[in-house]
Design a protein around this motif. Structure first.
Motif, PDB file in Angstrom:
ATOM      1  N   ARG A 141     -15.024  17.647  61.882  1.00  0.00           N
ATOM      2  CA  ARG A 141     -16.699  17.512  62.462  1.00  0.00           C
ATOM      3  C   ARG A 141     -17.150  17.238  61.219  1.00  0.00           C
ATOM      4  O   ARG A 141     -17.998  15.978  60.940  1.00  0.00           O
ATOM      5  N   SER A 142     -16.809  18.136  60.245  1.00  0.00           N
ATOM      6  CA  SER A 142     -17.572  17.626  58.630  1.00  0.00           C
ATOM      7  C   SER A 142     -17.140  16.213  58.314  1.00  0.00           C
ATOM      8  O   SER A 142     -18.389  15.693  57.651  1.00  0.00           O
ATOM      9  N   HIS A 143     -16.329  15.305  58.805  1.00  0.00           N
ATOM     10  CA  HIS A 143     -15.843  14.272  58.231  1.00  0.00           C
ATOM     11  C   HIS A 143     -16.701  13.442  59.397  1.00  0.00           C
ATOM     12  O   HIS A 143     -16.561  11.680  59.029  1.00  0.00           O
ATOM     13  N   PHE A 144     -17.979  13.520  60.138  1.00  0.00           N
ATOM     14  CA  PHE A 144     -18.278  12.028  61.177  1.00  0.00           C
ATOM     15  C   PHE A 144     -19.301  11.841  60.332  1.00  0.00           C
ATOM     16  O   PHE A 144     -20.212  13.088  60.233  1.00  0.00           O
ATOM     17  N   GLY A 145     -19.810  10.368  60.091  1.00  0.00           N
ATOM     18  CA  GLY A 145     -20.422  10.433  59.349  1.00  0.00           C
ATOM     19  C   GLY A 145     -20.847   8.686  60.168  1.00  0.00           C
ATOM     20  O   GLY A 145     -20.739   8.162  60.788  1.00  0.00           O
ATOM     21  N   THR A 146     -21.972   8.150  59.152  1.00  0.00           N
ATOM     22  CA  THR A 146     -22.003   6.560  58.965  1.00  0.00           C
ATOM     23  C   THR A 146     -22.528   5.885  57.789  1.00  0.00           C
ATOM     24  O   THR A 146     -22.978   6.259  56.894  1.00  0.00           O
ATOM     25  N   ALA A 147     -22.303   4.820  58.106  1.00  0.00           N
ATOM     26  CA  ALA A 147     -22.233   4.128  56.902  1.00  0.00           C
ATOM     27  C   ALA A 147     -22.758   2.678  57.076  1.00  0.00           C
ATOM     28  O   ALA A 147     -22.767   1.781  58.412  1.00  0.00           O
ATOM     29  N   GLU A 148     -24.363   2.207  56.258  1.00  0.00           N
ATOM     30  CA  GLU A 148     -24.436   1.417  57.210  1.00  0.00           C
ATOM     31  C   GLU A 148     -24.482   0.107  56.108  1.00  0.00           C
ATOM     32  O   GLU A 148     -24.366  -0.297  55.539  1.00  0.00           O
ATOM     33  N   MET A 149     -23.879  -0.983  57.929  1.00  0.00           N
ATOM     34  CA  MET A 149     -23.871  -2.458  56.945  1.00  0.00           C
ATOM     35  C   MET A 149     -24.866  -3.560  57.349  1.00  0.00           C
ATOM     36  O   MET A 149     -25.216  -3.475  58.846  1.00  0.00           O
ATOM     37  N   THR A 150     -25.698  -4.013  57.050  1.00  0.00           N
ATOM     38  CA  THR A 150     -26.734  -4.952  56.810  1.00  0.00           C
ATOM     39  C   THR A 150     -26.340  -6.408  55.732  1.00  0.00           C
ATOM     40  O   THR A 150     -25.982  -5.762  54.551  1.00  0.00           O
ATOM     41  N   VAL A 151     -26.950  -7.407  56.206  1.00  0.00           N
ATOM     42  CA  VAL A 151     -26.706  -8.572  55.144  1.00  0.00           C
ATOM     43  C   VAL A 151     -27.936  -9.401  55.467  1.00  0.00           C
ATOM     44  O   VAL A 151     -27.799 -10.108  56.847  1.00  0.00           O
ATOM     45  N   THR A 168     -15.172   8.912  49.989  1.00  0.00           N
ATOM     46  CA  THR A 168     -15.270  10.347  49.707  1.00  0.00           C
ATOM     47  C   THR A 168     -14.679  12.072  50.219  1.00  0.00           C
ATOM     48  O   THR A 168     -14.420  12.859  49.671  1.00  0.00           O
ATOM     49  N   GLY A 169     -15.570  11.696  50.854  1.00  0.00           N
ATOM     50  CA  GLY A 169     -15.888  13.390  51.944  1.00  0.00           C
ATOM     51  C   GLY A 169     -16.471  13.171  52.637  1.00  0.00           C
ATOM     52  O   GLY A 169     -16.463  12.282  53.405  1.00  0.00           O
ATOM     53  N   GLY A 170     -16.896  14.270  53.162  1.00  0.00           N
ATOM     54  CA  GLY A 170     -17.859  14.606  54.872  1.00  0.00           C
ATOM     55  C   GLY A 170     -19.352  14.662  54.034  1.00  0.00           C
ATOM     56  O   GLY A 170     -19.092  14.232  52.761  1.00  0.00           O
ATOM     57  N   ARG A 171     -19.778  15.229  55.475  1.00  0.00           N
ATOM     58  CA  ARG A 171     -21.158  15.331  55.063  1.00  0.00           C
ATOM     59  C   ARG A 171     -21.243  16.208  53.865  1.00  0.00           C
ATOM     60  O   ARG A 171     -20.983  17.721  53.869  1.00  0.00           O
ATOM     61  N   VAL A 172     -22.635  15.555  53.043  1.00  0.00           N
ATOM     62  CA  VAL A 172     -22.695  17.070  52.140  1.00  0.00           C
ATOM     63  C   VAL A 172     -23.678  18.125  52.934  1.00  0.00           C
ATOM     64  O   VAL A 172     -23.976  18.077  53.616  1.00  0.00           O
ATOM     65  N   HIS A 173     -23.268  19.436  52.524  1.00  0.00           N
ATOM     66  CA  HIS A 173     -23.536  20.376  52.574  1.00  0.00           C
ATOM     67  C   HIS A 173     -23.168  20.852  53.791  1.00  0.00           C
ATOM     68  O   HIS A 173     -24.030  21.478  54.875  1.00  0.00           O
ATOM     69  N   GLU A 174     -21.924  20.301  54.936  1.00  0.00           N
ATOM     70  CA  GLU A 174     -21.682  20.238  56.124  1.00  0.00           C
ATOM     71  C   GLU A 174     -21.464  21.724  56.362  1.00  0.00           C
ATOM     72  O   GLU A 174     -21.276  22.545  55.762  1.00  0.00           O
ATOM     73  N   ARG A 175     -22.515  22.219  57.928  1.00  0.00           N
ATOM     74  CA  ARG A 175     -21.752  23.606  58.341  1.00  0.00           C
ATOM     75  C   ARG A 175     -21.774  23.600  59.630  1.00  0.00           C
ATOM     76  O   ARG A 175     -22.344  24.313  60.481  1.00  0.00           O
ATOM     77  N   SER A 176     -20.891  22.375  60.581  1.00  0.00           N
ATOM     78  CA  SER A 176     -21.217  22.600  62.242  1.00  0.00           C
ATOM     79  C   SER A 176     -19.743  23.349  62.516  1.00  0.00           C
ATOM     80  O   SER A 176     -19.735  22.972  63.691  1.00  0.00           O
ATOM     81  N   GLY A 177     -18.918  23.568  61.616  1.00  0.00           N
ATOM     82  CA  GLY A 177     -18.377  24.498  62.049  1.00  0.00           C
ATOM     83  C   GLY A 177     -17.169  22.971  62.236  1.00  0.00           C
ATOM     84  O   GLY A 177     -16.679  22.300  61.870  1.00  0.00           O
ATOM     85  N   GLY A 178     -16.262  23.897  63.483  1.00  0.00           N
ATOM     86  CA  GLY A 178     -14.893  23.233  64.076  1.00  0.00           C
ATOM     87  C   GLY A 178     -13.822  23.044  62.914  1.00  0.00           C
ATOM     88  O   GLY A 178     -13.670  24.060  61.933  1.00  0.00           O
ATOM     89  N   LEU A 179     -12.623  21.944  62.764  1.00  0.00           N
ATOM     90  CA  LEU A 179     -11.210  22.041  62.352  1.00  0.00           C
ATOM     91  C   LEU A 179     -12.116  21.201  60.417  1.00  0.00           C
ATOM     92  O   LEU A 179     -12.174  20.559  60.976  1.00  0.00           O
ATOM     93  N   LYS A 180     -11.166  22.372  60.080  1.00  0.00           N
ATOM     94  CA  LYS A 180     -11.501  21.827  58.330  1.00  0.00           C
ATOM     95  C   LYS A 180     -10.630  20.689  58.379  1.00  0.00           C
ATOM     96  O   LYS A 180      -9.035  21.065  58.537  1.00  0.00           O
TER      97      LYS A 180
END
Length: 191
Positions: A141-151, A168-180
């Motif tokens: 879960r800590s690595h569920f994120g997004t990256a914006e693509m626009t041109v 290079t990692g998961g969300r900054v300050h993630e604290r939603s639990g789940g598998l590490k």
């Protein structure tokens, strides 16, 4: 190259904190995309697989551009996306599933998790949020994120924007639990 690249774009965002403690090194999220001419714009093509195979070369080019900026051994999350211009069809974006995913896995040493994806049909400046997931297991879960693509000037009606994202990692300050990430085992959402 059998595809016509009009332009490429590579961007890296660094996040040091999200109102919490400052990190010792930032989370880096990179996105690389290419704007290419859609060879099927304005017409129906029954067999798209030869073009999909050719797109592996584009995927490799974009993957290497990201690795150059992020370092392969630091990449923990990835995703891919496509924006098809109005004279194309969503299926032209779907060709990126195999080609973009194969390329990233190849340059990253064959990680096990699926590569999350998004695709749409759009016009100039369409914004696509590429989903990110951990490279070794889908349920981190800590690595569920997004990256914006626009041109700003793409895709034109007869173009496709294909993009790859890595972090290079998961969300900054993630604290939603789940598998590490350190607890990943076989069958935690792996291929």
């Amino acid at each position: 190259m059998s595809f016509d690249i009009r332009k490429t774009q590579v961007a890296v965002e660094e996040t040091w904190h999200e109102r919490g403690p400052r990190l010792t090194s930032p989370l880096r999220v990179g996105m690389a995309c290419a704007v290419i001419r859609n060879p099927f714009a304005g017409r129906y093509e029954k067999d798209l697989l030869p073009f999909m195979a050719e797109l592996r070369e584009l995927g490799t080019l974009l993957s290497k551009a990201l690795i150059e900026r992020l370092e392969a051994n630091k990449v923990e999350a990835y995703g891919k996306g496509a924006i098809v211009g109005e004279d194309g069809e969503l299926e032209h974006g779907a060709l990126w599933h195999e080609a973009g995913g194969w390329a990233m896995r190849s340059v990253l040493g064959e990680p096990k998790a699926i590569v999350p994806a998004a695709k749409t049909v759009g016009t100039l400046g369409t914004r696509l949020m590429i989903p990110l997931g951990h490279i070794q297991a889908a349920y981190v879960r800590s690595h569920f994120g997004t990256a914006e693509m626009t041109v700003w000037d793409a895709p034109r009606r007869d173009e496709i924007v294909y993009g790859l994202a890595m972090a290079t990692g998961g969300r900054v300050h993630e604290r939603s639990g789940g598998l590490k990430a350190i607890d990943i085992k076989i069958n935690d959402g792996q291929r």
